[in-house]
Design a protein around this motif. Structure first.
Motif, mmCIF file in Angstrom:
data_model
loop_
_atom_site.group_PDB
_atom_site.id
_atom_site.type_symbol
_atom_site.label_atom_id
_atom_site.label_comp_id
_atom_site.label_asym_id
_atom_site.label_seq_id
_atom_site.Cartn_x
_atom_site.Cartn_y
_atom_site.Cartn_z
ATOM 1 N N ALA A 124 0.821 -1.208 0.000
ATOM 2 C CA ALA A 124 0.000 0.000 0.000
ATOM 3 C C ALA A 124 0.854 1.257 0.000
ATOM 4 O O ALA A 124 0.366 2.347 -0.303
ATOM 5 C CB ALA A 124 -0.932 0.000 1.214
ATOM 6 N N ARG A 125 2.132 1.102 0.316
ATOM 7 C CA ARG A 125 3.079 2.232 0.332
ATOM 8 C C ARG A 125 4.478 1.670 0.136
ATOM 9 O O ARG A 125 4.659 0.447 0.048
ATOM 10 C CB ARG A 125 2.986 2.995 1.659
ATOM 11 N N ASP A 137 0.162 -1.803 5.859
ATOM 12 C CA ASP A 137 1.146 -1.763 4.775
ATOM 13 C C ASP A 137 0.646 -2.451 3.507
ATOM 14 O O ASP A 137 1.291 -2.347 2.451
ATOM 15 C CB ASP A 137 2.443 -2.460 5.210
ATOM 16 N N GLN A 169 7.905 -1.152 -3.839
ATOM 17 C CA GLN A 169 7.330 0.137 -4.175
ATOM 18 C C GLN A 169 5.807 0.061 -4.036
ATOM 19 O O GLN A 169 5.228 -1.027 -4.051
ATOM 20 C CB GLN A 169 7.713 0.534 -5.605
ATOM 21 N N PRO A 170 5.125 1.202 -3.905
ATOM 22 C CA PRO A 170 3.658 1.178 -3.795
ATOM 23 C C PRO A 170 3.026 0.446 -4.979
ATOM 24 O O PRO A 170 3.402 0.673 -6.130
ATOM 25 C CB PRO A 170 3.287 2.667 -3.808
#
Length: 243
Positions: A124-125, A137, A169-170
């Motif tokens: 998610a990030r 996360d 990475q997101p």
């Protein structure tokens, strides 16, 4: 003399109109299957041979040879005579006999790409390497699974509390090879070495010689005997050795 051509003309019209009437009648008794109907047939044939939910399957690049078929009226069935190697996703090719009321009326060849869609777990990030994954996360995203390969994490509970072995990475898809159980003891830590039998339990102090996660077998130095042994990590400060 003037009436004779009219009679001949009438006879000619009658001769011409008779085949037309017969053709119209024959067309009324025909079944025509085009692209949409044939793609549905192909989709049913493909999804019946794979253990995947139909709602998660998409067919692309469909083709049929011939592109349309005309059949006598009746109950139409398709009998597979050859097919590509059995696989869950990817290109599928099927050759069929076309039957009407049990009688073979022709053959057709289908081809198309089978794609499987489903929920996967993504970052998610941005998540740095060695971070311990928390629920916030992660997020679930619907993706084309046929493009992602094996080892996908599809249940976020299997990743929460694990340690990342790579930076994400997101939006990056999470694979099982990206995570591991976090180390709970590190080299140099002082732990209790537990030795237990049905009638006896002994604990002695030890120093960890190699880091490990819960369940790992690690090397530990017995501070009483000064010997190095292998023991299983069972907690933050406890390892268990065989008696």
């Amino acid at each position: 003399m003037r009436r004779l051509p009219l009679v001949l003309l009438a006879l000619c019209l009658a001769v011409v109109s008779l085949p037309h009437d017969q053709q119209a009648k024959a067309m009324d008794n025909m079944t025509v299957l085009g692209g949409a109907e044939l793609q549905k047939v192909f989709t049913d044939l493909v999804t019946d041979r794979v253990s995947l939910p139909k709602r998660d399957i998409e067919i692309t690049n469909f083709s049929a040879t011939p592109a349309t078929i005309e059949l006598p009226a009746g109950t139409v069935d398709f009998r597979i005579v050859s097919q590509s190697q059995a696989k869950q996703i990817g290109q599928q090719t099927i050759a069929c006999e076309v039957l009407v009321d049990g009688v073979v009326e022709g053959q057709i060849k289908f081809s198309g790409d089978l794609k499987l869609y489903g929920d996967v777990v993504c970052a998610a990030r941005a998540l740095p390497r060695h971070s311990i994954i928390a629920a916030q996360d992660l997020e679930r995203v619907r993706r084309d699974l046929s493009m992602l390969g094996p080892g996908l994490i599809t249940d976020e509970t299997l990743a929460i509390g694990k340690e990342l072995e790579t930076t994400l990475q997101p939006g990056a898809v999470l694979y099982g090879r990206f995570i591991k159980d976090p180390e709970v003891v590190k080299r140099g830590d002082i732990v209790s070495i537990l030795v237990a039998t049905d009638s006896l339990t002994i604990t002695v102090p030890g120093r960890v010689q190699s880091a490990g996660a819960k369940g790992d077998m690690i090397k530990v130095k017995n501070l009483m005997s000064r010997k190095e042994i292998y023991a299983k990590v069972i907690g933050l400060d406890t390892v268990q050795a065989q008696f």
